[in-house]
Design a protein around this motif. Sequence first.
Motif, PDB file in Angstrom:
ATOM      1  N   ASP A  13      30.176  23.730  43.308  1.00  0.00           N
ATOM      2  CA  ASP A  13      30.126  22.287  43.516  1.00  0.00           C
ATOM      3  C   ASP A  13      31.133  21.862  44.581  1.00  0.00           C
ATOM      4  OD1 ASP A  13      28.215  22.037  41.506  1.00  0.00           O
ATOM      5  OD2 ASP A  13      29.715  21.693  39.947  1.00  0.00           O
ATOM      6  N   TRP A  48      32.835  18.018  46.103  1.00  0.00           N
ATOM      7  CA  TRP A  48      33.080  16.729  45.468  1.00  0.00           C
ATOM      8  C   TRP A  48      33.399  15.634  46.476  1.00  0.00           C
ATOM      9  CZ3 TRP A  48      32.103  16.169  40.376  1.00  0.00           C
ATOM     10  CH2 TRP A  48      31.923  17.350  39.649  1.00  0.00           C
ATOM     11  N   MET A  67      26.648  19.135  49.920  1.00  0.00           N
ATOM     12  CA  MET A  67      26.250  20.416  49.349  1.00  0.00           C
ATOM     13  C   MET A  67      24.957  20.933  49.965  1.00  0.00           C
ATOM     14  SD  MET A  67      27.343  19.583  45.401  1.00  0.00           S
ATOM     15  CE  MET A  67      26.534  20.996  44.644  1.00  0.00           C
ATOM     16  N   LYS A  81      29.691  14.588  42.466  1.00  0.00           N
ATOM     17  CA  LYS A  81      29.239  15.695  43.297  1.00  0.00           C
ATOM     18  C   LYS A  81      28.811  15.167  44.670  1.00  0.00           C
ATOM     19  CE  LYS A  81      27.735  18.883  39.673  1.00  0.00           C
ATOM     20  NZ  LYS A  81      26.595  19.639  39.097  1.00  0.00           N
ATOM     21  N   GLU A 137      28.492  18.432  30.815  1.00  0.00           N
ATOM     22  CA  GLU A 137      27.719  18.057  32.010  1.00  0.00           C
ATOM     23  C   GLU A 137      26.773  16.951  31.555  1.00  0.00           C
ATOM     24  OE1 GLU A 137      26.022  19.152  36.090  1.00  0.00           O
ATOM     25  OE2 GLU A 137      27.972  19.091  35.138  1.00  0.00           O
ATOM     26  N   LYS A 185      34.074  17.618  35.927  1.00  0.00           N
ATOM     27  CA  LYS A 185      32.808  17.938  35.273  1.00  0.00           C
ATOM     28  C   LYS A 185      32.345  16.783  34.395  1.00  0.00           C
ATOM     29  CE  LYS A 185      30.585  21.110  35.193  1.00  0.00           C
ATOM     30  NZ  LYS A 185      29.273  21.471  35.782  1.00  0.00           N
TER      31      LYS A 185
END
Length: 502
Positions: A488, A490, A479, A474, A366, A426
């Motif tokens: 998450d 995308w 979100m 993201k 990450e 990721k």
Amino acid sequence: MHRPPAAEAEAADELAVVRPSLVPRYTDALPGARAAVLTRLWRGLAHDPLPWVVRRETRCDGLGLRLADGRWLRGPRADPYATAAYVTAVRLDGVVHDDPARLMTELAVPHSEVFAAELAHSVASLALSRAGRRDHAPEWPARDWEWERRVVDGHPFHPNCRSRPGFSVAEQLAYGPEHGPVVELGLLSVPEDGCLVSGVWPGWLREAERVVVPVHPWQAAHVLKRTGGERLPAHPLMALRTLALPEGPHVKTALSARLTSSVRDISLGSVAASAALSDFGEAVAARTDGLLHVTRTLGAVAAGSPDLAAVLRESPEVYAASGERVVPVAALATTGLPRSPAWSSRFARLALTVGLRLLELGVALEAHGQNLLVVLSPDGDPVRLVYRDLADLRIGPARLARHGVPLPDGLPARMVTDDERTLRRKLFGSLVAGALAGTAGSGPALRAALEGAVRDLPRTPDLAALLDGPLPAKALTLMRLSPRTSGDQWAELPNPLRYGAP
């Protein structure tokens, strides 16, 4: 004349009481803060897969979004990699909006009311951060936490870049790293037999049959309802809940507040796995020929709840040789280094070499601008990387097995997956669409950096996926507008290597 939303006015009223000298600077900072948050919001509206945006039309004069209710939202063409605030207003069915919170209220889509309140708080907090920022000397800081306080604007792409709901103005001034405070951590003594301890919890944080847990003062006052007792001075880092002790490690504290997107507690699972994960991180970093170091977790403790937990982690400074500096990627813009294509390509090549090598092994970092740090030579060249906070890795057992790397026992289930798309998202979403894009500052600059970086990289399937497809990122706006959807979500951004600047 702009009538300030409640969050802006309330912050001004409180500031007039606790720090009246900052009120003029706060007021002057508000228009720029609105534009900064609106720019981030426009990026999300333009690129996130929002169910109520039914069509997007790009014309010479900008971008139009056709909404499900028939209205049109129009603004400038959206560069998904731009960090400068270039959106000062958009038009919703011809009505001009320069305030992101009011725009979100007028859109009146599901969950927009809560998100609008967060955006208003983000604007007010960002203006406060800019008003309280300190001019830094041209010399590079000697300590790692001094770099962190230079990052004033928060997340480069999240509309909630400075949203700190639940924090008063006085608390932001007292705990926000950009304001330069020393934070007095509480020391809460709890019976050892009721604690989960991983690694080595040091003797100086122990008493007879008891464990002493460092507690953030906001957490002590608002969640634990415990104040008073001994204090431990520390310097806050970008993460707010993680602080640098003056002559020791970093301490990550539980902070049960929603910052940007997430509530920052420390799960019992992450405490239990911390020692094994730290050993695993060291082992895979050793396979990068010295290009990457992972900060070791020294010890972790949870006193029966994510609300009362702490992690001790070594400082990234330990990986700097004489004359070198370890700089969070998010703070690179404050180094004074020229943003030359050659330097950006060297940095991108280093970051992609490390990230792709670990991905091939089965470890997806990450690697956003907060977790990823770069070691700079005395001349400013990027020579190595340091990675901290292993809690959000994704690990592929099948890839590990192919390379003879054992999977650590006891990892949280969310960390383990063999799904190729998940692993690549990721890494690419955090490193390329995050750290590298934030450092480059625009689509054209990111393209130039990547073109110079990828020429000499091994042509692996992972690199092919990066070169040939859209770039995952993201969907931060989606979100925040999907509170009932866990995990998450995308967006797919135009790949700067294939399509150039949007």
